[in-house]
Design a protein around this motif. Structure first.
Motif, PDB file in Angstrom:
ATOM      1  N   GLY A  12     -18.493  11.759  -6.200  1.00 29.88           N
ATOM      2  CA  GLY A  12     -18.124  11.990  -4.811  1.00 29.88           C
ATOM      3  C   GLY A  12     -16.773  11.568  -4.296  1.00 29.88           C
ATOM      4  O   GLY A  12     -16.594  11.451  -2.851  1.00 29.88           O
ATOM      5  N   PHE A  13     -15.769  11.209  -5.058  1.00 34.07           N
ATOM      6  CA  PHE A  13     -14.469  10.519  -4.782  1.00 34.07           C
ATOM      7  C   PHE A  13     -14.606   9.177  -3.931  1.00 34.07           C
ATOM      8  O   PHE A  13     -13.636   9.068  -3.192  1.00 34.07           O
ATOM      9  N   GLU A  14     -15.860   8.396  -4.048  1.00 33.53           N
ATOM     10  CA  GLU A  14     -16.101   7.201  -3.496  1.00 33.53           C
ATOM     11  C   GLU A  14     -15.400   6.150  -4.434  1.00 33.53           C
ATOM     12  O   GLU A  14     -15.575   6.091  -5.769  1.00 33.53           O
ATOM     13  N   LEU A  15     -14.915   5.007  -3.979  1.00 32.17           N
ATOM     14  CA  LEU A  15     -14.688   3.866  -4.402  1.00 32.17           C
ATOM     15  C   LEU A  15     -15.763   2.960  -4.657  1.00 32.17           C
ATOM     16  O   LEU A  15     -16.656   3.101  -3.677  1.00 32.17           O
ATOM     17  N   SER A  16     -15.976   2.355  -5.873  1.00 36.92           N
ATOM     18  CA  SER A  16     -16.933   1.161  -5.953  1.00 36.92           C
ATOM     19  C   SER A  16     -16.570   0.201  -5.281  1.00 36.92           C
ATOM     20  O   SER A  16     -15.344   0.005  -4.667  1.00 36.92           O
ATOM     21  N   GLU A  17     -17.196  -0.718  -4.824  1.00 39.51           N
ATOM     22  CA  GLU A  17     -17.106  -2.245  -3.977  1.00 39.51           C
ATOM     23  C   GLU A  17     -16.006  -2.840  -4.806  1.00 39.51           C
ATOM     24  O   GLU A  17     -15.083  -3.476  -4.121  1.00 39.51           O
ATOM     25  N   GLU A  18     -16.288  -2.860  -5.956  1.00 44.43           N
ATOM     26  CA  GLU A  18     -15.200  -3.556  -6.966  1.00 44.43           C
ATOM     27  C   GLU A  18     -13.885  -3.269  -6.580  1.00 44.43           C
ATOM     28  O   GLU A  18     -12.696  -3.750  -6.522  1.00 44.43           O
ATOM     29  N   GLU A  19     -13.817  -1.693  -6.593  1.00 43.61           N
ATOM     30  CA  GLU A  19     -12.445  -1.242  -6.497  1.00 43.61           C
ATOM     31  C   GLU A  19     -11.629  -1.492  -5.154  1.00 43.61           C
ATOM     32  O   GLU A  19     -10.709  -1.705  -4.854  1.00 43.61           O
ATOM     33  N   LYS A  20     -12.743  -1.285  -4.144  1.00 39.40           N
ATOM     34  CA  LYS A  20     -12.126  -1.504  -2.816  1.00 39.40           C
ATOM     35  C   LYS A  20     -11.732  -2.989  -2.556  1.00 39.40           C
ATOM     36  O   LYS A  20     -10.595  -3.397  -1.867  1.00 39.40           O
ATOM     37  N   ASN A  21     -12.351  -4.315  -3.226  1.00 33.69           N
ATOM     38  CA  ASN A  21     -11.897  -5.439  -3.103  1.00 33.69           C
ATOM     39  C   ASN A  21     -10.674  -5.637  -3.965  1.00 33.69           C
ATOM     40  O   ASN A  21      -9.923  -6.525  -3.413  1.00 33.69           O
ATOM     41  N   ALA A  22     -10.595  -5.000  -4.850  1.00 33.18           N
ATOM     42  CA  ALA A  22      -9.316  -5.105  -5.636  1.00 33.18           C
ATOM     43  C   ALA A  22      -8.013  -4.628  -4.822  1.00 33.18           C
ATOM     44  O   ALA A  22      -6.889  -5.025  -4.818  1.00 33.18           O
ATOM     45  N   ASN A  23      -8.416  -3.522  -4.120  1.00 33.45           N
ATOM     46  CA  ASN A  23      -7.366  -3.087  -3.229  1.00 33.45           C
ATOM     47  C   ASN A  23      -6.718  -4.137  -2.058  1.00 33.45           C
ATOM     48  O   ASN A  23      -5.637  -4.022  -1.662  1.00 33.45           O
ATOM     49  N   ILE A  24      -7.622  -4.634  -1.599  1.00 33.94           N
ATOM     50  CA  ILE A  24      -7.223  -5.722  -0.491  1.00 33.94           C
ATOM     51  C   ILE A  24      -6.320  -6.793  -0.788  1.00 33.94           C
ATOM     52  O   ILE A  24      -5.503  -7.008   0.221  1.00 33.94           O
ATOM     53  N   SER A  25      -6.039  -7.223  -2.028  1.00 33.70           N
ATOM     54  CA  SER A  25      -5.104  -8.185  -2.145  1.00 33.70           C
ATOM     55  C   SER A  25      -3.662  -7.383  -2.431  1.00 33.70           C
ATOM     56  O   SER A  25      -2.630  -8.354  -2.457  1.00 33.70           O
ATOM     57  N   ASN A  26      -3.665  -5.953  -2.043  1.00 31.41           N
ATOM     58  CA  ASN A  26      -2.358  -5.545  -2.333  1.00 31.41           C
ATOM     59  C   ASN A  26      -1.567  -5.447  -1.060  1.00 31.41           C
ATOM     60  O   ASN A  26      -0.323  -4.941  -1.089  1.00 31.41           O
ATOM     61  N   PHE A  27      -2.211  -5.845  -0.100  1.00 29.54           N
ATOM     62  CA  PHE A  27      -1.618  -5.512   1.256  1.00 29.54           C
ATOM     63  C   PHE A  27      -1.858  -6.851   2.045  1.00 29.54           C
ATOM     64  O   PHE A  27      -3.067  -7.301   2.301  1.00 29.54           O
ATOM     65  N   LYS A  28      -0.855  -7.481   2.761  1.00 31.78           N
ATOM     66  CA  LYS A  28      -1.053  -8.528   3.686  1.00 31.78           C
ATOM     67  C   LYS A  28      -1.588  -8.114   4.916  1.00 31.78           C
ATOM     68  O   LYS A  28      -2.044  -8.834   5.616  1.00 31.78           O
ATOM     69  N   TYR A  29      -1.070  -6.908   5.458  1.00 26.97           N
ATOM     70  CA  TYR A  29      -1.528  -6.301   6.812  1.00 26.97           C
ATOM     71  C   TYR A  29      -2.092  -5.176   6.763  1.00 26.97           C
ATOM     72  O   TYR A  29      -1.754  -4.328   5.972  1.00 26.97           O
ATOM     73  N   ARG A  30      -3.169  -4.610   7.636  1.00 27.75           N
ATOM     74  CA  ARG A  30      -3.905  -3.349   7.836  1.00 27.75           C
ATOM     75  C   ARG A  30      -3.955  -3.339   9.349  1.00 27.75           C
ATOM     76  O   ARG A  30      -5.135  -2.950   9.764  1.00 27.75           O
ATOM     77  N   ASP A  31      -2.839  -3.849  10.079  1.00 27.15           N
ATOM     78  CA  ASP A  31      -3.175  -3.642  11.494  1.00 27.15           C
ATOM     79  C   ASP A  31      -2.222  -2.676  12.300  1.00 27.15           C
ATOM     80  O   ASP A  31      -2.381  -2.794  13.361  1.00 27.15           O
ATOM     81  N   LYS A  32      -1.708  -2.008  11.688  1.00 27.05           N
ATOM     82  CA  LYS A  32      -0.909  -0.984  12.231  1.00 27.05           C
ATOM     83  C   LYS A  32       0.424  -1.283  13.128  1.00 27.05           C
ATOM     84  O   LYS A  32       0.869  -0.779  13.967  1.00 27.05           O
ATOM     85  N   ASN A  33       0.648  -2.613  12.714  1.00 27.88           N
ATOM     86  CA  ASN A  33       1.900  -3.135  13.310  1.00 27.88           C
ATOM     87  C   ASN A  33       3.024  -3.320  12.524  1.00 27.88           C
ATOM     88  O   ASN A  33       3.959  -4.147  12.843  1.00 27.88           O
ATOM     89  N   ASN A  34       3.187  -2.545  11.349  1.00 23.81           N
ATOM     90  CA  ASN A  34       4.184  -2.790  10.457  1.00 23.81           C
ATOM     91  C   ASN A  34       5.562  -2.488  11.053  1.00 23.81           C
ATOM     92  O   ASN A  34       6.474  -3.382  10.986  1.00 23.81           O
ATOM     93  N   ARG A  35       5.749  -1.596  11.687  1.00 25.41           N
ATOM     94  CA  ARG A  35       6.791  -1.006  12.431  1.00 25.41           C
ATOM     95  C   ARG A  35       7.338  -2.017  13.475  1.00 25.41           C
ATOM     96  O   ARG A  35       8.532  -2.494  13.755  1.00 25.41           O
ATOM     97  N   LYS A  36       6.263  -2.733  14.194  1.00 25.45           N
ATOM     98  CA  LYS A  36       6.487  -3.659  15.351  1.00 25.45           C
ATOM     99  C   LYS A  36       7.377  -5.062  14.568  1.00 25.45           C
ATOM    100  O   LYS A  36       8.316  -5.390  14.936  1.00 25.45           O
ATOM    101  N   ARG A  37       6.932  -5.169  13.108  1.00 26.05           N
ATOM    102  CA  ARG A  37       7.417  -6.277  12.794  1.00 26.05           C
ATOM    103  C   ARG A  37       8.906  -6.269  12.398  1.00 26.05           C
ATOM    104  O   ARG A  37       9.842  -6.795  12.356  1.00 26.05           O
ATOM    105  N   ILE A  38       9.226  -4.765  11.668  1.00 25.41           N
ATOM    106  CA  ILE A  38      10.505  -4.437  11.271  1.00 25.41           C
ATOM    107  C   ILE A  38      11.243  -4.339  12.395  1.00 25.41           C
ATOM    108  O   ILE A  38      12.350  -4.844  12.345  1.00 25.41           O
TER     109      ILE A  38
END
Length: 816
Positions: free
Chosen positions: A781-807
């Motif tokens: 059903g195009f769903e990620l497992s919990e293991e796949e979701k946890n693996a994604n977390i380390s790829n990104f320092k921020y997920r707060d919609k403030n990337n442009r603000k920092r730049i």
């Protein structure tokens, strides 16, 4: 404090610290750990008590990410919970903070020239293990100058002009491979260094790669890591030394059949070594010099000076090379005639009939070949003075157009090598745009005082042909800030479908590419902000015009297309190349480490902000579901012809997919659509791709597709090596990597990530597994497992919609 707990010995091997400690009989140690005194963090390590020896031990892998850069102090805890630091045996009351103890292979570790690990004692006599970056401010880089040298076999004795006032306690020679950053080390005689001499047997360092050479010294606890530089009072370090007869810079030239080992002072007079093909033996010693060239119709005439008479039968060679540097059959050799002779210097004239050459797109190396003792040697060409410079800049006057509308001209690379460029003619080669450039240069001095009332910032994407990547979203953010001190401009081709829409939204802040207005602002710009190099804001492969030269000095924020990992691009965006950035945007500490290690940027030049377009990413899957398939391009078939493209593995693999009965059945059965987007660099071959499924639609950049929108709309993303996969992972959607040509890709392009073991998402390398992976994702059903979701977390320092603000904050700092 120090008397209670003392480090009696330690070693650091492969970044693993192992130390032994003794205590006073009155102290009962219940626990040992390492503490970073600066931020008070503690790290778990292995420790224990060796009863036979009556000592405690600590073992710690300092390469582990939990050990941040800085000083880590061994700390004991007694039975009552009291803690304390330790001293080092025999060293007390050090005057200066964190002085190094020893520079020896046992007590000083180099991790591929990225960081060092060493033992130190601070001003309170406390012992610590210090982990520092190789470009740290705590390392002194004062050059060591060589006044002269003598040679006997591989043994070289250098006479040094060392300007350091402190005596050297220990010294080592480091020979560092430029490709791998591996360092070979040998201990030097410190007394000889202090006396101004250094003797080295270089037979120990013959590697098959180019190497840089350093002298490392422990001077009263201070670490000096210095380049060896040939003393030359006429050289100020800002320009490459004159390229004529530079033979005195080459210390060793030792031939081994078709290879030669060279120890030499390079064009910046820094000691280096290499093991190269014998045919290139004299390439860095002697060079031909272009005194004159002209293009009359299809006749190219060159006059080239060569300063030695030890070579005979000196010929001129045009040799075609693809982007990967592969040699091809496109090689043309011309016999010249000697028209002038003055001592060792001879001038040859070569006449080339350009209409007799079957020109292949991309570049040709322009070389001389000379014979010596029945062996052919190659030599690079350089230019002679400003007159040649002006001709190189005027490619239309001194170029040639083939019958099939390809444009051929002589130009100069960023490394100052003379080459011949062959490319397809574009609309920007027309007289109109050449006239625009002349008028822009005339007008600019008159309007400059008015334009400088605001800071002009230029935003653009690849060749100024799109508005859907990080540059566009950053421009939109800055425009809406309405900062009265900043003039944000988006540069875009007027012929692009989205141009009128954007001009309706942003008015005069959207500027037509290569218009007079654009070329005026190009000169006025205070900052460039882009997903691509600065040169993408100007017509591509245009020769060394004055505007190109001007671009090189402009400040630049590199936003990137996506996360760096799957494709090696440090030879394009590395700090030492012309496309270097002042600020390099990354998304995680892992990516920052890649850019620091492979691209050569300092910490303050790398900004961990996240990508601008991620601020607007919202997962909005289509109903019925849609799979977005977007492969990337291949440098080894770029600018090939259609016949060669149809024979490539690339074409065959995607033809198999687009004509697959199994894939069609899977899509139709589950009511799923697929959008297949060909890379714009292969747009001319789009007509070759045949689709047999009603559920697969071909998409093209020429149709004005919005990749960001498709990434948000898809339920699954398929690619081979595209960095857009991180965008999909950011939205926690499944990604499949179909890497049918993985071995060839790694050979020709390379990756910073071990994709066989560490790539996120699913991976397939053959067709059957690929179809099965698609089936499995659909079934889930195009769903990620919990293991796949946890693996994604380390790829990104921020997920707060403030990337442009920092730049944006970094932009303001640069515009001050």
């Amino acid at each position: 404090m120090g008397a209670l707990f003392t480090c009696i010995d330690y070693k650091i091997t492969d970044m693993v610290f192992y130390g032994t400690f003794k205590t006073d009989v009155s102290l009962s140690v219940s626990e040992l750990f390492l503490r970073n005194k600066k931020n008070n963090t503690e790290a778990c390590i292995e420790y224990g008590y060796i009863e036979d020896e009556g000592v405690y031990y600590i073992k710690a892998d300092m390469s582990d990410a939990k050990f941040e850069f800085g000083a880590w102090y061994p700390v004991y805890k007694d039975a009552d919970g009291n803690t304390g630091f330790c001293s080092f045996c025999g060293i007390h009351n050090v005057d200066e903070y964190l002085r190094m103890i020893e520079l020896t292979p046992e007590r000083f570790c180099i991790d591929n020239m990225r960081c060092y690990c060493l033992g130190v004692v601070d001003g309170e006599s406390a012992f610590a293990i210090r982990k520092i970056k190789a470009r740290s401010n705590f390392i002194y880089n004062t050059p060591v100058y060589v006044k002269g040298y003598s040679v006997s076999g591989y043994d070289v004795k250098f006479d040094l002009d060392n300007n350091c006032n402190m005596l050297c306690n220990e010294a080592e020679l480091w020979v560092v491979c430029r490709a791998t950053k591996h360092a070979e080390r040998v201990v030097l005689d410190a007394e000889n260094i202090n006396a101004g001499h250094m003797k080295v047997d270089f037979s120990k360092f013959v590697m098959d790669k180019a190497c840089d050479i350093y002298v490392a010294c422990n001077r009263e606890g201070r670490l000096y890591v210095s380049k060896l530089i040939l003393k030359n009072d006429n050289y100020d370090g800002s320009y490459v030394v004159p390229r004529s007869d530079d033979s005195e810079r080459f210390i060793l030239n030792i031939t081994d059949e078709d290879k030669v080992y060279q120890l030499f002072f390079d064009d910046y007079l820094e000691l280096s070594q290499r093991f190269i093909d014998r045919v290139h033996m004299y390439r860095g010693i002697y060079r031909g010099c272009i005194d004159y060239f002209s293009m009359n119709g299809s006749i190219l005439k060159l006059r080239i000076s060569f300063e030695v008479d030890m070579f005979n039968d000196v010929k001129l060679v045009f040799r075609h090379r693809r982007e990967t540097g592969e040699k091809t059959t496109g090689e043309f050799i011309y016999q010249g005639k000697c028209i002038k002779e003055n001592g060792h210097k001879k001038q040859y004239e070569y006449v080339i009939e350009c209409d007799k050459i079957d020109w292949i797109p991309h570049r040709y190396d322009l070389l001389l070949i000379g014979e010596q003792d029945n062996y052919s040697y190659e030599f690079r060409l350089i230019k002679n003075g400003n007159k040649i410079n002006r001709k190189l800049a005027d490619i239309f006057r001194y170029g040639y157009t083939t019958e099939d509308n390809r444009f051929v001209f002589i130009t100069e690379t960023v490394n100052e090598n003379i080459i011949v460029e062959c490319r397809n003619k574009t609309v920007y080669d027309e007289t109109k745009y050449r006239s625009n450039e002349r008028w822009a240069r005339i007008i600019y001095p008159f309007v400059m005082p008015f334009l400088k009332l605001k800071k002009t910032v230029l935003f653009y994407e690849k060749f100024c042909t799109a508005a859907q990547d990080n540059s566009y979203y950053m421009f939109d953010y800055v425009y809406k800030k309405n900062n009265k001190k900043i003039r944000p401009l988006y540069i875009l081709e007027k012929r692009q479908p989205v141009f009128e829409k954007l001009q309706g939204m942003y008015g005069k802040n959207v500027v037509d590419f290569m218009s007079i207005k654009h070329l005026i602002y190009l000169q006025a710009a205070d900052l460039f902000v882009s997903t691509d190099s600065k040169r993408h804001c100007y017509k591509w492969r245009a020769g060394n015009t004055k505007l190109i030269k001007m671009l090189e000095d402009k400040p630049f924020i590199f936003l990137q297309h996506g996360v760096i990992g799957f494709k090696k691009v440090d030879n394009i965006y590395g700090k030492k190349f012309v496309n270097r950035a002042n600020k390099f945007v990354v998304s995680s500490e892992g990516e920052k480490e890649i850019v620091s290690k492979h691209f050569g940027y300092d910490d303050e030049e790398i900004i961990t902000t996240g990508l601008a377009r991620w601020d607007v990413l919202e997962s909005e899957p289509d109903d019925p579901p849609m799979i977005f398939y977007m492969p990337t391009w291949r440098n080894w078939i770029y600018e090939t012809n259609e016949e060669e493209f149809l024979e490539s593995d690339y074409f065959k693999a995607f033809s198999e997919i687009l004509g697959s009965d199994r894939l069609n059945e899977l899509l139709v059965k589950n009511n799923i659509n697929m959008i297949f987007c060909f890379h714009p660099k292969f747009r001319q071959f789009l007509h070759c791709m045949k689709v047999d499924s009603p559920n697969i639609k071909m998409a093209s950049y020429d149709d004005g597709i919005n990749v960001n929108e498709l990434l948000m709309r898809c339920s699954m993303f398929i690619t081979d090596y595209s960095s857009a996969s991180w965008d999909v992972a950011y939205m926690d959607k499944p990604v499949i990597f179909y890497q049918f040509d993985y071995e060839k890709y790694m050979e020709k392009q390379g990756s910073y990530i071990d994709m066989e073991n560490n790539v996120f998402g699913r991976r397939a390398v053959d067709y059957n597994d690929f179809i099965q992976e698609i089936s499995d994702v659909i079934e889930n059903g195009f769903e990620l497992s919990e293991e796949e979701k946890n693996a994604n977390i380390s790829n990104f320092k921020y997920r707060d919609k403030n990337n442009r603000k920092r730049i944006y904050e970094h932009m303001l700092e640069m515009l001050k």
